[in-house]
Scaffold this motif. Structure first.
Motif, short mmCIF file in Angstrom:
data_model
loop_
_atom_site.label_atom_id
_atom_site.label_comp_id
_atom_site.label_asym_id
_atom_site.label_seq_id
_atom_site.Cartn_x
_atom_site.Cartn_y
_atom_site.Cartn_z
N GLY A 1081 37.83 30.89 49.06
CA GLY A 1081 38.23 30.47 47.72
C GLY A 1081 39.21 29.32 47.82
N THR A 1082 39.89 29.06 46.74
CA THR A 1082 40.81 27.93 46.72
C THR A 1082 42.25 28.43 46.74
OG1 THR A 1082 39.21 26.72 45.41
CG2 THR A 1082 41.44 25.85 45.44
N ILE A 1083 43.08 27.72 47.52
CA ILE A 1083 44.50 28.09 47.59
C ILE A 1083 45.32 26.98 46.95
CG2 ILE A 1083 46.34 28.84 49.12
CD1 ILE A 1083 44.19 28.92 51.38
N PHE A 1084 46.19 27.36 46.08
CA PHE A 1084 47.18 26.42 45.57
C PHE A 1084 48.55 26.84 46.10
CE2 PHE A 1084 43.76 26.34 42.51
CZ PHE A 1084 43.57 24.99 42.34
N TYR A 1085 49.39 25.85 46.27
CA TYR A 1085 50.73 26.16 46.74
C TYR A 1085 51.74 25.84 45.65
CZ TYR A 1085 48.71 26.64 51.35
OH TYR A 1085 47.97 27.06 52.41
N GLY A 1086 52.19 26.83 44.98
CA GLY A 1086 53.28 26.65 44.02
C GLY A 1086 52.89 25.82 42.83
N ILE A 1087 52.02 26.38 42.02
CA ILE A 1087 51.60 25.65 40.82
C ILE A 1087 52.82 25.26 39.98
CG2 ILE A 1087 50.44 25.97 38.59
CD1 ILE A 1087 48.38 27.69 40.14
N ASP A 1088 53.77 26.20 39.91
CA ASP A 1088 54.93 25.93 39.06
C ASP A 1088 55.92 24.97 39.72
OD1 ASP A 1088 55.57 27.66 41.03
OD2 ASP A 1088 56.74 29.03 39.79
N LYS A 1089 55.64 24.57 40.96
CA LYS A 1089 56.54 23.65 41.65
C LYS A 1089 56.08 22.20 41.50
CE LYS A 1089 59.44 26.59 43.44
NZ LYS A 1089 60.84 26.58 43.03
N GLY A 1090 54.96 22.02 40.81
CA GLY A 1090 54.37 20.68 40.71
C GLY A 1090 55.36 19.66 40.18
N ALA A 1091 56.00 19.99 39.08
CA ALA A 1091 56.90 19.02 38.46
C ALA A 1091 58.16 18.85 39.29
CB ALA A 1091 57.25 19.49 37.05
N VAL A 1120 41.54 28.90 56.70
CA VAL A 1120 42.97 28.74 56.91
C VAL A 1120 43.76 29.75 56.08
CG1 VAL A 1120 43.15 26.98 55.12
CG2 VAL A 1120 44.88 27.08 56.92
N GLY A 1121 44.78 30.33 56.71
CA GLY A 1121 45.75 31.14 55.99
C GLY A 1121 45.18 32.32 55.26
N ILE A 1122 44.86 32.11 54.00
CA ILE A 1122 44.46 33.23 53.15
C ILE A 1122 43.23 32.88 52.35
CG2 ILE A 1122 46.78 34.15 52.92
CD1 ILE A 1122 46.84 32.67 50.17
N ASN A 1123 42.85 33.84 51.54
CA ASN A 1123 41.78 33.67 50.56
C ASN A 1123 40.46 33.24 51.20
OD1 ASN A 1123 40.73 33.92 48.04
ND2 ASN A 1123 41.50 31.97 47.26
N PHE A 1124 40.11 33.89 52.27
CA PHE A 1124 38.78 33.72 52.84
C PHE A 1124 38.23 35.11 53.15
CE2 PHE A 1124 41.47 33.77 56.59
CZ PHE A 1124 40.78 34.58 57.48
N ALA A 1125 36.96 35.16 53.44
CA ALA A 1125 36.34 36.46 53.69
C ALA A 1125 35.23 36.30 54.71
CB ALA A 1125 35.78 37.03 52.39
N TYR A 1126 34.95 37.38 55.42
CA TYR A 1126 33.79 37.36 56.30
C TYR A 1126 33.02 38.65 56.13
CZ TYR A 1126 37.58 39.30 59.20
OH TYR A 1126 38.66 40.00 59.65
N ARG A 1127 31.75 38.56 56.41
CA ARG A 1127 30.87 39.71 56.24
C ARG A 1127 31.09 40.65 57.42
NH1 ARG A 1127 26.37 39.69 52.70
NH2 ARG A 1127 26.44 37.43 52.46
N ALA A 1128 31.31 41.91 57.15
CA ALA A 1128 31.68 42.85 58.21
C ALA A 1128 30.61 42.93 59.29
CB ALA A 1128 31.93 44.23 57.60
N LYS A 1129 29.34 42.95 58.90
CA LYS A 1129 28.30 43.14 59.92
C LYS A 1129 28.18 41.93 60.84
CE LYS A 1129 24.40 41.92 56.88
NZ LYS A 1129 23.24 42.45 56.16
#
Lengths: 1364, 103
Positions: A1081-1091, A1120-1129
């Motif tokens: 999926g997509t990772i954002f880093y600190g949406i509220d830190k943008g400004a 990378v890091g988080i928000n990824f997945a792999y099929r168990a089999k």
């Protein structure tokens, strides 16, 4: 002086004072342009009249010598006239010209968009800085008039002239053609303001303060100097002009007249034209030929000159001076204009209507506001074309143009103000979007003009060829072909390709056959007999003698000269071919036709090869939508450039023949699971599934707003087929051979529909002949005119006639630039820094930069099966090696067996103990489809873990029994090593987990604890083994079906926000991509830190986009890091975390291997199984057509996470913009560190200065430096590609091209100066000055006003509870 | 046989096959010359119609240069990637059909 107790001047009420600005505008460019225009017109007029010098000129016209002489003379006379009269336009009266200059100045002083045009070279600057003396003198003059020291206006003007003569210089010196707004008007305004202040002071009995009052009056005073350039369509220097201009500045040149120089230059040019010995000799010896050569060359220049003249005439409402034919020809090559007056009146009408309503207290409708907005958008777009080569606003005349432009700009200001009053606050952004749409419409409308110009160019080439008296094909080619064609039709002639003897009775047939085969000819050259084999027992002499006669029983009889040859033949009317049985029948009689396959032949008596059907007119009307059934609006275009330079993922249309289902069209250049094009993303397969990929067919340019619609059908292989219904209007747009004969066939994504109005974005377009091609089938009649765009629509009727065969798209394949460069470069390049050290993948991206990357074509070729077996295959289950389907239970057993072998009994026992301690793992539910694994650092996540679990509890569209959350709580220290504070932190973390369990009973939370089990990577890997083992336990005990499918989703404990459908999106994607092992999926880093940290946010957004592009293209597997997945089999089938367990980088203790490694391992193992590293066919292009079922990684739309930014922002901020990049620091973490000091990030803020700020460079330097450092760092890293970063930056910067925005240091072989280790602290990516400004603009646009950018969108989504 | 002769023979064959009455050999030769120009123009037109835009632009640009000649023009066309031979053959066949009235 004011008394202590009396009223002070400060008590005087504020008086609104008029702005005082003096404009000095240099119009020398316009003078020169006007002189050339007048001169050329005068010359043309004299020539046409054929009197006096006209006859003389005509005599020399063809060789071009005298033309330039007389042209220059006429230009000089015009220039002299203008300078003497001080009027650019002789036809204007003095008062008209004063008005003209006044309006030029007023427009120049306006702040509205379009008032000056930098694209045209206009500029405006304050003399306060550039000529303070002049500025001060004029100011003093105005002040003196204002306070009465000068009383006479003539004195004022005289004094102003004296100042200008004395203090002005350079561009605004005496002798220049200047427009100056009347100084006395300014001075009178100043006096008026001054007097008003005096009156105001008197009204409050205040002591009048002269100095303070004058200061107020002159507060906004300025003298502005500007340069106004000529229209880009004005006549420009020709080559002779340039030479004359240059020579005239030399010492010798200054001694002779322009005319003399022109004559000399013109003669020289002519001599140069025939300077080659051959041409010169020809010119001398053969009267007329030399001049003909020159005339041909000259014709091109003349055509362009005339076109420019015609365009200017059209713009200023004059009739082009030429023959009717010439006028028509010119008209076709011109863009259409909108009258300024019409635009202004339309605006004012709409404004008045709204104002009137407002005055009456009536409600203004949305329709009225939208109508005004639409017109403002349209006008704005027109104004933006003013500096282009093809302006679209026409004026009554040159002299009236400034006035009309001023009025139009004023109307725009009023309209925008009114729209603001009506609540349209984000006008700028809306107008920009509308302008884009207008541009697209405009582009399509302009195509007709381009075509006309192209026709003119073709005619010129033909003329040139005619002048040479030769063919465009070489004489040899024509001779050979003529010989061959003769042979094809005459048995006595031997063809060039002929090997047989003249006496061979089959010579004719053989020649014809070869001719047809060689050139693929149809018609007369491809009669049935042409394909007959001369070696057959029976030879047919002439094609003309062959007839096929339909018998009563429906079969065909083959006749020759009225004599029956064979009967009972069947002909497939759909394919136009004999059936195989008929071929066999003929063969049995000694007649062989072709090779019995795929030969199409003509049935005498029919003119076409197609069956006749009829189509109802009403159907056509319905489909074409002439009564407003369908109204199309084109939005942005996907990458659809036709300029000839295409990028890697440029779109292209293809045809495709399926032996079962026939012909199909589809788009390539898009990956089926999604692609980034033109900075936008499209998931092609999903769109097709949703019925949003369609084919829109237009029969002419004028009917593009009402196209015929064909819905695409998604095929199993991921391609989309468009198959019109036989007999439909859409099908009628394809000729008998399947060629597209409509005007445009656009494969497009539907992006909006409102009733019958449809908005779409075209992917790829086929261009056909249009109505010219379709006209035999249609009769057209204009039935309606769409008023907004003046586009007529048509009604079509079919004559009795023909239609259709299968569909075929004449799209042209677009070769990616990088392909040729890559192949070329790979031949020369021999370097590598293998990701695993064992072998290197050389990779050169589309910019030509070299990398090592795991997905290059070259890499695929390099790894042989043997190497794969040795390095990767040894870890894989037999099913992987054999490319067989995997079964969960079977692979889990394989995993369990290998885990024990690799780690030993004690390790497995510990794993089982962990499972036993976690109830929800121990009794994994039978419905389980996903296990979410979250390593929890016990000493640092106490503030986060509860909220993270809450985000899962709020997931929507999912059955909570279908997923389990596995938490492994650990810290590096054993329990007895913990300090009291650490113990408290650990207890708090555990308590928060328990609280979540109580508060969110719907969640299946399976937690277990470790103590002293290493850093993050270590216990993450252990968590993976535990999770896998729990699944194995469940399948072996029969609680979970051995045939089921389970996804392991990797996440962190510090989620800040999450999309509501994250889990359901992963599950949906898993089902839709049954063979894919990895998802992200997509990772954002600190949406509220943008400004707060926009520089950091921009880097992270570009990085994410780079990642996304790679995944979507299928060229990057980056878990990378988080928000990824792999099929168990799949993971089980490669022994899970024990795949290649002895890699150095895995055991080096660095962070990251627990997340990146699963992705790499799966890729290494399954790239073979999926045949992606080796081309089965050996065809290097095969990889372009990727079976969507075998994608290694799929991006999961709708699965986004906003992660805690503190640990990344801290190093970014902590370096004080002088040291490492975030990436270097991240790698430097090594172990999972205690939480960084949040106060650094909390106190951190970046400011992005306005690019127009004089101190921009200094103020922006920290952000620019860090940006460069971060991008350099990523370029240095093997996972990132410069090509993708370039595209990501294009997206972020909002530019089509990043050319000139940055530089990258590289060696002559385009190798980047990467460092061998992961640490990188240098720069080799550097922004140019323009790049820095563009970056600042992009950042300000996204975070400046809060209206743009994905961060703001996401913040709104969070605020609206659309995100958790 | 040179190349012009091939084309001329092709045309003469057509004239003979057409078998118009009352034509002297001299008149036939005149007609053949006229037809040859016409045929070359048709071939040129067929080629120009399919020339890629960039080649067309290149030709237009080069035509203005003093050293541009017939050989360069033909080379540019030959290098343009279009199948000149096929186009030529196609045109000849069409021309033949048109002239003999078999189309």
């Amino acid at each position: 002086m004011a008394g202590e107790s009396g009223p002070q001047f400060k008590d005087v009420p504020e008086i609104e004072t008029e702005e005082l600005k003096v404009a000095l505008i240099n119009q020398d460019e316009e003078l020169e342009s006007r002189a050339r225009f007048e001169g050329e017109n005068n010359l043309a007029h004299k020539i046409d009249k054929g009197r006096g010098i006209g006859r003389l000129v005509m005599r020399f016209w063809q060789n071009g010598i005298a033309k330039n002489y007389y042209r220059q003379r006429e230009i000089n006379e015009s220039r002299k006239r203008i300078r003497e009269s001080q009027k650019l336009y002789s036809e204007a009266s003095d008062s008209e010209y004063r008005e003209y200059k006044r309006n030029v100045c007023k427009t120049f002083l306006m702040e509205a968009e379009g008032a000056i045009d930098p694209d045209r070279g206009d500029r405006r600057e304050s003399l306060k800085a550039t000529n303070p003396g002049l500025h001060a003198a004029v100011k003093d003059l105005v002040e003196r008039y204002a306070d009465g020291r000068i009383t006479d206006r003539e004195d004022l003007n005289r004094e102003f002239s004296r100042i200008m003569d004395g203090l002005a210089g350079g561009e605004y010196s005496k002798g220049k053609h200047l427009s100056v707004n009347n100084i006395d008007e300014i001075a009178i305004k100043a006096r008026h303001n001054f007097e008003n202040l005096a009156t105001a002071a008197e009204s409050v009995n205040s002591e009048f303060n002269h100095a303070e009052s004058m200061s107020k009056v002159m507060k906004g005073f300025d003298v502005l100097y500007g340069k106004r350039n000529t229209d880009t369509i004005d006549p420009h220097y020709n080559k002779v002009d340039k030479v004359v201009d240059k020579l005239s500045r030399t010492r010798v040149g200054s001694l002779v007249s322009h005319e003399t120089l022109a004559l000399a230059t013109g003669a020289a040019a002519c001599v140069a034209t025939v300077a080659s010995k051959r041409a010169l000799r020809t010119a001398c010896l053969i009267p007329g030929l030399g001049s003909a050569i020159y005339a041909t060359a000259e014709a091109g220049v003349q055509f362009e000159d005339n076109r420019a003249r015609a365009q200017r005439d059209e713009r200023y409402s004059r009739e082009y001076d030429g023959s009717q034919k010439e006028r028509q020809r010119m008209k076709e090559t011109l863009y259409s204009f909108q009258k300024s007056e019409d635009l202004k009146n339309s605006l004012n009408t709409r404004i008045s209507a709204i104002r009137d309503k407002m005055g009456r207290g009536e409600a203004v409708t949305d329709t009225e506001v939208n109508s005004l907005f639409n017109f403002v958008a349209r006008t704005q777009w027109c104004l933006r074309q003013e500096g282009s080569k093809n302006p679209v606003i026409a004026y009554t005349s040159e002299i009236k143009a400034p006035k009309e432009q001023l009025e139009l700009l004023n109307a725009m200001v009023e309209a925008k103000k009114l729209l603001g009053e009506q609540g349209m606050n984000d006008l700028t952004s809306r107008l920009d979007k509308s302008s884009d749409i207008m541009r697209n419409v405009d582009d399509s409308l302009r195509e007709s003009v381009e075509e006309a110009t192209k026709r003119a160019k073709r005619a010129k080439v033909l003329t040139c060829a005619g002048k040479f008296g030769a063919g465009l094909a070489t004489g040899l080619a024509i001779g050979v072909i003529a010989q061959e064609v003769s042979a094809a039709f005459d048995p006595n002639v031997q063809g060039i390709f002929e090997n047989s003897a003249n006496n061979n009775p089959g010579a004719k047939l053989t020649a014809c056959c070869r001719l047809a085969k060689r050139f693929g000819l149809k018609g007369d050259a491809s009669p049935v007999s042409a394909y007959m084999d001369v070696n057959a027992d029976k030879v047919i002499d002439s094609s003309k003698d062959i007839d096929f006669v339909k018998a009563k029983d429906g079969s065909y009889t083959m006749m020759q000269n009225g004599k029956e040859i064979a009967k009972g033949l069947d002909w497939d009317e759909d394919t136009g071919r004999l059936t195989q049985a008929s071929y066999n029948k003929l063969a049995s009689q000694g007649i062989k036709i072709g090779n019995g396959k795929g030969v199409r032949f003509q049935v005498p008596g029919t003119k076409t090869e197609i069956a006749k059907t009829s189509v109802n007119v009403s159907d056509i009307k319905k489909e074409v939508g002439t009564n407003g059934v369908v109204r199309a609006h084109r939005s942005f275009w996907w990458d659809n450039d036709t300029s000839g330079i295409y990028e890697n993922n440029e779109l292209a249309g293809y045809n495709y023949t399926d032996p079962q289902t026939g012909l199909h069209g589809f788009v390539t250049g898009m990956t089926n699971a999604g692609s980034i094009h033109n900075g936008k993303m499209s998931e092609f397969s999903q769109l097709a599934r949703d019925g949003k990929v369609k084919l829109f067919i237009s029969l002419s340019k004028d009917t593009q707003s009402t196209p015929i619609e064909v819905t695409g059908k998604l095929l199993r292989n991921g391609q989309v087929a468009f198959v019109p219904e036989p007999g439909s209007a859409a099908a009628a747009c394809f000729d008998a051979s399947g060629n597209f004969i409509g005007k445009y066939a656009e494969i497009a994504q539907v992006i909006g529909q409102n009733g019958s109005d449809i908005t779409y974005a075209p992917f790829a377009t086929a261009v056909g002949r249009g109505l010219d091609g379709v006209v035999p089938m249609f009769k057209e009649r204009i039935v309606d005119t769409v008023t907004d765009l003046d586009v007529p629509s048509y009604e079509f009727t079919f004559p009795d006639g023909d239609t259709i065969l299968p569909l075929f798209f004449p799209f042209t394949r677009r070769n990616a630039m990088n392909e040729s460069r890559m192949r070329h470069a790979i031949e020369e390049a021999d370097f590598g820094r293998g990701r695993r050290g064992g072998y290197g993948y050389d990779y050169i991206d589309s910019l030509g930069y070299q990398y090592t990357d795991g997905y290059s074509e070259d890499g695929r070729r390099k790894v042989s099966r043997e190497e794969w077996e040795r390095e990767f295959g040894v870890y894989c289950s037999p099913r992987v090696k054999e490319g067989k389907e995997l079964q969960l239970g079977q692979e889990m057993d394989y995993f369990a067996e290998k885990l024990r072998e690799a780690r030993g009994d004690d390790y497995v026992a510990k794993v089982q103990q962990s499972i036993e301690s976690a109830e929800k793992l121990k009794n994994l539910r039978s419905e389980t489809k996903a296990v979410i694994t979250i390593p929890v650092y016990s000493l640092g996540e106490y503030d986060n873990i509860y909220h993270t679990l809450e985000t899962y509890a709020k997931q929507e569209n999912v059955n909570f029994n279908e997923f389990t959350i596995a938490l492994c709580v650990n810290q590096k220290q054993t329990l007895d090593q913990l300090t009291p504070e650490q113990s408290a932190a650990r207890d708090r973390t555990l308590a928060e987990i328990e609280r979540a369990k109580r508060d969110f009973p719907q969640l299946n939370i399976a937690d277990f604890q470790l103590n002293g089990h290493g850093g993050l990577a270590d216990f993450s890997e252990y968590l993976s083994d535990v999770t896998m083992s729990s699944i194995q336990k469940a399948t072996s005990e029969g609680r979970v079906s051995r045939d089921s499918d389970i996804l392991i989703i990797r996440n962190d404990a510090d989620v800040r926000h999450m999309s509501k459908n994250l889990v359901s999106s992963y599950l949906k994607s898993m089902e839709q991509n049954p063979k894919t092992p990895i998802f992200n999926g997509t990772i954002f880093y600190g949406i509220d830190k943008g400004a707060e940290a926009p520089g950091f946010a921009s880097v992270s957004m570009i990085e994410r986009m780079e990642d996304m592009i790679g995944v979507i293209e299928g060229t990057k597997v980056h878990t990378v890091g988080i928000n990824f997945a792999y099929r168990a089999k799949h993971f089980a089938a490669i022994q899970g975390s024990n795949f290649k367990p002895n890699e150095v980088w895995r055991n080096s203790g660095i962070a990251g291997y627990d997340d990146l490694k699963p992705g790499y391992d799966l890729e290494d193992a399954f790239s073979y199984a999926f045949d992606r590293r080796w081309n089965r066919s050996g065809n290097p292009d095969d990889h372009d057509i990727m079976d969507p079922d075998t994608r290694m990684i799929v991006r999961v739309g709708g699965a986004s996470i906003d992660s805690d930014v503190v640990r990344l922002l801290t190093p970014y901020a902590d370096t004080d913009h002088g040291g490492q990049s975030v990436m270097s620091d991240a790698y430097g973490q090594g172990e999972f560190k205690p939480r960084p000091d949040p106060s650094i990030a909390a106190n951190f803020s970046e400011t992005i200065p306005d690019p127009d700020d004089p101190d921009f460079e200094t103020k922006f330097k920290p952000v620019a430096d860090q940006f460069e450092r971060e991008i350099s760092s990523r370029l240095n890293h093997i996972h990132y590609s410069g090509s993708r970063l370039d595209r990501a930056m294009r997206w972020f910067f909002g530019l089509d091209d990043m050319g000139g925005m940055y530089t990258i240091v590289h060696d002559p072989n385009y190798r980047l100066p990467h460092t061998p280790d992961r640490e990188f602290n240098g720069h080799f990516f550097e922004l140019t000055d323009n790049g820095k400004k563009a970056l600042a603009r992009a950042i300000r646009q996204r975070w400046g006003d809060g209206s743009g950018g994905i961060h703001n969108t996401l913040q709104r989504a969070i605020a609206d509870n659309e995100w958790i | 046989m040179n190349d012009d002769a091939s084309l001329n023979n092709f045309i003469m064959d057509l004239i003979n096959e057409k078998n118009l009455p009352g034509l002297t050999d001299e008149r036939k030769a005149e007609i053949a010359n006229e037809m040859q120009d016409l045929l070359i123009e048709q071939i040129n037109r067929a080629i120009v119609d399919v020339l890629p835009d960039e080649v067309l632009d290149k030709l237009n640009e080069r035509m203005g240069q003093p050293d541009f000649d017939e050989a360069e023009m033909q080379k540019i066309v030959a290098d343009s990637g279009i199948d000149v031979e096929k186009i030529t053959a196609d045109t000849l066949v069409r021309f033949r059909a048109f002239y003999l009235g078999t189309e």
